[in-house]
Design an enzyme around this catalytic site. Structure first.
Site, PDB file in Angstrom:
ATOM      1  N   ASP A 116      44.926  18.767  46.912  1.00 52.57           N
ATOM      2  CA  ASP A 116      44.338  18.693  45.801  1.00 52.57           C
ATOM      3  C   ASP A 116      43.141  17.770  45.753  1.00 52.57           C
ATOM      4  OD1 ASP A 116      46.424  20.619  44.773  1.00 52.57           O
ATOM      5  OD2 ASP A 116      47.555  18.816  44.224  1.00 52.57           O
ATOM      6  N   ASP A 156      53.347  28.314  39.261  1.00 53.05           N
ATOM      7  CA  ASP A 156      53.699  26.692  39.297  1.00 53.05           C
ATOM      8  C   ASP A 156      55.022  26.745  38.395  1.00 53.05           C
ATOM      9  OD1 ASP A 156      51.128  25.983  40.307  1.00 53.05           O
ATOM     10  OD2 ASP A 156      50.359  25.569  38.466  1.00 53.05           O
TER      11      ASP A 156
END
Length: 252
Positions: A130, A11
């Protein structure tokens, strides 16, 4: 049975690798090029790079980071975050990505999935979903904008739709499990098995080797993605692959 893949996830926020819990409380982990090189040496099958603030900050994604990484890394790279158009997909592929991951942009403009698949081949198009469990509606909701916005979409229905639109692969993250190290959300992936036939990467919750084993033994996912346990040296990819091999799970 096809060999299962082990994929570290980086990330990235403003050029640095970060990691949080349930998408918040981000901590700096290090330089993306150095971390990517270390994972290649460990035997990672692929790398996923997600620019976790590009969408919310309404800026383009990290082509410079991908150019730096791809110059030194020789395994498949999937890149996501801030990719909103066919031109953005093209730029990422030119920068060295093998696949692009579409999340918020795919929800806002589902035709982008189809356009990307038609122009670059569906093997290049990964749709990231997600999810967060909604107790009231008894479904997994689709979250966008770095997990900040609930679309109200049913994640299982959305997965079926993006497969029809041309997605070649799905990256399914359980926000409820993300960074908690309590194990993958097996129920989520078992339900996803019933909906789609394209490869699925499971993400969120891995804390120990047995979590990988449980995932591959109890679901049909094709790959497991993890971040915290690899970033902080709690597990190495060699350890994971060795243990999976001992338990009869085919790995690359």
């Amino acid at each position: 049975m096809l060999a299962k893949r082990i994929i570290p996830c980086l990330d990235v926020d403003n050029g640095r690798v970060k990691k949080g819990v349930k998408f918040v409380d981000l901590k700096d982990v290090g330089d993306p090029v150095a971390i990517a090189k270390a994972y290649q040496e460990q035997g990672a099958d692929e790398l996923v790079f997600l620019d976790i603030t590009a969408t919310n900050q309404n800026r383009e994604t990290m082509t410079n980071v991908i150019e730096r990484v791809s110059a030194q890394i020789f395994m498949p790279l999937t890149v996501g975050g801030g990719i909103r158009s066919v031109a953005d997909i093209n730029n990422m592929l030119l920068a060295g990505a093998d696949k692009v991951s579409l999340n918020s942009a795919a929800v806002a403009n589902p035709k982008l999935i189809q356009q990307g698949a038609e122009k670059f081949g569906r093997q290049c198009i990964v749709v990231a979903i997600d999810t967060r469990w909604n107790q009231k509606t008894n479904q997994y909701d689709v979250m966008v904008n770095g997990g900040r916005k609930n679309t109200g979409l049913d994640a299982l229905e959305w997965a079926r739709r993006v497969q029809q639109l041309g997605a070649g692969e799905l990256l399914i993250t359980s926000m409820d499990a993300d960074g908690t190290k309590i194990g993958f959300d097996l129920r989520l992936y078992q339900q996803m098995d019933q909906q789609v036939s394209i490869p699925v990467i499971a993400s969120g919750g891995c804390g120990q080797v047995s979590d990988f084993s449980a995932l591959f033994e109890q679901t049909n996912v094709d790959a497991a993605l993890a971040a915290s346990v690899f970033h902080y040296g709690e597990l190495t990819i060699e350890q994971v692959k060795h243990q999976l091999t001992l338990q009869g799970v085919a790995v690359r």
